[in-house]
Design a protein around this motif. Structure first.
Motif, PDB file in Angstrom:
ATOM      1  N   ILE A 380      31.303  24.239 -10.399  1.00  0.00           N
ATOM      2  CA  ILE A 380      32.556  23.806 -11.054  1.00  0.00           C
ATOM      3  C   ILE A 380      32.472  23.938 -12.574  1.00  0.00           C
ATOM      4  O   ILE A 380      33.350  24.552 -13.191  1.00  0.00           O
ATOM      5  N   PRO A 381      31.420  23.413 -13.231  1.00  0.00           N
ATOM      6  CA  PRO A 381      31.303  23.622 -14.686  1.00  0.00           C
ATOM      7  C   PRO A 381      30.645  24.958 -15.037  1.00  0.00           C
ATOM      8  O   PRO A 381      30.269  25.189 -16.165  1.00  0.00           O
ATOM      9  N   ARG A 382      30.486  25.791 -14.039  1.00  0.00           N
ATOM     10  CA  ARG A 382      29.908  27.132 -14.198  1.00  0.00           C
ATOM     11  C   ARG A 382      28.478  27.077 -14.717  1.00  0.00           C
ATOM     12  O   ARG A 382      28.087  27.822 -15.609  1.00  0.00           O
ATOM     13  N   LEU A 383      27.685  26.178 -14.132  1.00  0.00           N
ATOM     14  CA  LEU A 383      26.250  26.190 -14.414  1.00  0.00           C
ATOM     15  C   LEU A 383      25.616  27.392 -13.715  1.00  0.00           C
ATOM     16  O   LEU A 383      24.601  27.922 -14.165  1.00  0.00           O
ATOM     17  N   TYR A 384      26.208  27.785 -12.606  1.00  0.00           N
ATOM     18  CA  TYR A 384      25.888  29.048 -11.937  1.00  0.00           C
ATOM     19  C   TYR A 384      27.203  29.728 -11.606  1.00  0.00           C
ATOM     20  O   TYR A 384      28.245  29.070 -11.482  1.00  0.00           O
ATOM     21  N   ARG A 407      33.260  23.154 -19.985  1.00  0.00           N
ATOM     22  CA  ARG A 407      32.254  22.108 -19.796  1.00  0.00           C
ATOM     23  C   ARG A 407      32.599  20.825 -20.542  1.00  0.00           C
ATOM     24  O   ARG A 407      32.123  19.758 -20.189  1.00  0.00           O
ATOM     25  N   ASP A 408      33.447  20.956 -21.565  1.00  0.00           N
ATOM     26  CA  ASP A 408      33.885  19.765 -22.274  1.00  0.00           C
ATOM     27  C   ASP A 408      34.823  18.925 -21.406  1.00  0.00           C
ATOM     28  O   ASP A 408      34.975  17.727 -21.626  1.00  0.00           O
ATOM     29  N   GLN A 409      35.434  19.568 -20.401  1.00  0.00           N
ATOM     30  CA  GLN A 409      36.373  18.861 -19.531  1.00  0.00           C
ATOM     31  C   GLN A 409      35.795  18.569 -18.151  1.00  0.00           C
ATOM     32  O   GLN A 409      36.476  18.000 -17.303  1.00  0.00           O
TER      33      GLN A 409
END
Length: 577
Positions: A380-384, A407-409
């Motif tokens: 979801i926060p695009r860590l992958y 990622r701030d949201q």
């Protein structure tokens, strides 16, 4: 030095240029001194001309003072250039690492990156400093000394022309053999750092299980491997000195023989032979310096390769030119998502996932160990990045967002979150560094942290030691939840992050979420049914697939996994009561 790394010189190019310039001036003075000394012996002393001796002697004093001044300036600028280069390298590699995704970091490992930013950069820094000073000095000294020797006696000068290539070939051969061992040494340093880091972080576990002896043996084994590799490399490098000394002193002996015959034959003065001997020593010392710097360069070359590898690493995730910078809402959509940590062709950790979550919902994610619950929310926060399919937030594919804006949201609170050295205020303000004391205290009340914070003697000004080791697991989790809430995110993910708090506190935290942040999408991963049974939807994960979706009541009727765990936990609670 590597061209890519040389870009880090930047504002220290001036010092890097001035250091060798002053070195050349220093060498020029040192080369002229023996020539003047020969004049004193051959003209002043033999001619018994005291005025000439005083005149040339004063010139020698001036040359010596200038040599001292130029040497001091060369050392100053070389030190500034070396230290500045190291500073910029650390800056550049650190900022490069900040761009890395989890996959990039996994490629190197954290201890390896630490070694590259410390030991490897120090090696490169020292090699650079000595290169611009000593390595610039040695060739100039050799050339000028050779010129002066040729002007005095050609036969003697030719001996050096034979000796220098022989020594050069020996140095290159030694370097090639030793280099492979230095590469292995630094790889083992990565292993050593990983072992030390793991041991320190798990100190409580080590002591609880009385495993100090085991850890000592493990450390000793790695340390012994490094010792053996370094010993092999140093034994090879140590051949530099004996080889150089043998060749050069053999040359000096032959030189004395030739010079002695020339003096007897009347074709050479005693002062000239003295000068030639001084030049011979200058050449010998210069070659020894070359040997010393050469060893440093050999070590630094291995470090340079390792630093370059990091600098050339392409961050897996990069913002597009027109990346979206605003997250509209907390809607989340997984569309035909497949994911593998190894990329395409690798074993799938997530398979054919389709989910639709509305903004403001409270979502529970439930499943056994290894069912890919954490993997799911990390997309979801695009860590992958997904391997196939798409993940959307606010109806926009996460790959279209500016990473910082996304990622701030999306605030993620892990089970093992990290606190940093500083006050509680400092730690909470990681969520918003401009937040007021009142805002910090408000989110701490929502996270049920305000009560225990005020029990500390210094309240919110209480210092948190490294890693948060002076607070309990439950307290740490609540502080991390407060930190995430301060971001005012559109999506809040709690990855088993209330596992260390009691069920009453857990319930109060969820109640506060519903009442105080109704528009925020709340995703709670938990092994505890009580933490998710009041969620709007519960997602059951099993072996990387969605096994069921629904409310607690619906899943009790339709999902065997949820029903079995629910009944075992509810029965357990009833027996406890």
């Amino acid at each position: 030095m590597n061209r890519l790394l040389m870009r880090s010189l930047r504002e220290y190019k001036k010092q890097s240029f001035l250091a060798p310039v002053f070195v050349i001036l220093e060498v020029l003075m040192e080369v002229l001194i023996p020539f003047q000394m020969a004049k004193i012996i051959d003209t002043g002393i033999q001619g018994q001309d005291m005025n000439y001796i005083i005149q040339v002697g004063l010139e020698l004093v001036v040359m010596a003072m200038l040599a001292l001044l130029f040497g001091a300036l060369a050392g100053k600028y070389a030190a500034e250039a070396g230290a500045g280069y190291g500073k910029n390298l650390r800056h550049d590699i650190f900022y490069k690492i900040q761009e890395f995704s989890f996959k990039n970091i996994d490629h190197f490992s954290a201890p390896s990156l630490v070694t590259r930013m410390t030991t490897d950069i120090t090696n490169v820094q020292m090699a650079y400093m000595f290169t611009i000073r000593l390595l610039a000095r040695a060739p100039i000294m050799i050339i000028l000394s050779m010129v002066m020797t040729f002007s005095i006696n050609t036969d003697i000068a030719l001996l050096f022309l034979i000796a220098i290539p022989v020594l050069g070939i020996a140095l290159i051969a030694i370097a090639k053999i030793a280099h492979k061992y230095f590469i292995k040494v630094f790889d083992e340093y990565d292993v050593l750092n990983n072992d030390v880091q793991e041991n320190v972080n798990a100190a409580r576990v080590v002591k609880a299980y009385v495993r100090e002896d085991f850890e000592d043996r493990k450390f000793q084994k790695i340390s012994q491997t490094i010792f053996k590799l370094f010993t092999k490399a140093e034994k090879i490098v140590a051949l530099n000195g004996p080889v150089m000394t043998f060749v050069m002193y053999a040359v000096i002996l032959i030189m004395v023989l030739i010079g002695g015959k020339a003096i007897v034959g009347g074709s050479m003065e005693a002062g000239e032979l003295t000068s030639v001997l001084v030049y011979a020593m200058q050449i010998l010392i210069s070659l020894m310096i070359v040997s010393f710097v050469f060893v440093m360069i050999m070590i630094a070359e291995a470090s340079t390769d390792r630093i370059t590898e990091v600098m050339k690493e392409v961050p897996e995730m990069q913002d597009k030119e027109n990346a979206v910078k605003e997250v509209k809402n907390g809607d989340i959509d997984f569309e035909d998502v497949n994911f593998s940590y190894a990329g395409k062709g690798g074993k799938l950790a997530l398979k054919n996932v389709n989910l639709h979550i509305k903004s403001g919902q409270m979502i529970g994610i439930f499943g056994g160990t290894g069912s890919a619950k954490t993997t799911l929310v990390q997309l979801i926060p695009r860590l992958y990045d997904v391997t196939e399919g798409s993940v959307k937030v606010g109806d926009v594919d996460v790959r279209e967002y500016n990473l910082e804006a996304l990622r701030d949201q999306v605030a993620v609170v892990l089970q093992k979150n990290v606190l940093f050295t500083g006050t509680i205020y400092d730690n909470i303000r990681w969520g918003d560094e401009e937040a007021s004391d009142e805002e910090v205290q408000r989110v701490c009340r929502l996270a049920q942290a305000d009560g225990f914070i005020r029990e500390f003697p210094n309240g919110y000004d209480t210092m948190i030691v490294e890693g948060g080791n002076n607070v309990s697991g439950g307290q740490k989790q609540r502080l991390c939840i407060a930190r995430a809430l301060l971001k005012k995110p559109k999506i809040l993910i709690l990855d088993d992050s209330t596992s260390a708090v009691d069920t009453k506190t857990d319930a109060l935290i969820r109640k506060a979420f519903r009442e105080e942040i109704p528009d925020t999408t709340k995703i709670i991963i938990s092994q505890r049914v009580s933490s998710i049974e009041d969620a709007d939807q519960i997602i059951i994960m099993d072996n990387g697939e969605v096994n069921g979706i629904g409310t607690s009541e619906e899943l009790l009727k339709t999902n065997q996994i949820y029903r079995e765990v629910y009944e075992s936990q509810v029965k357990g609670r009833s027996e406890d009561e």
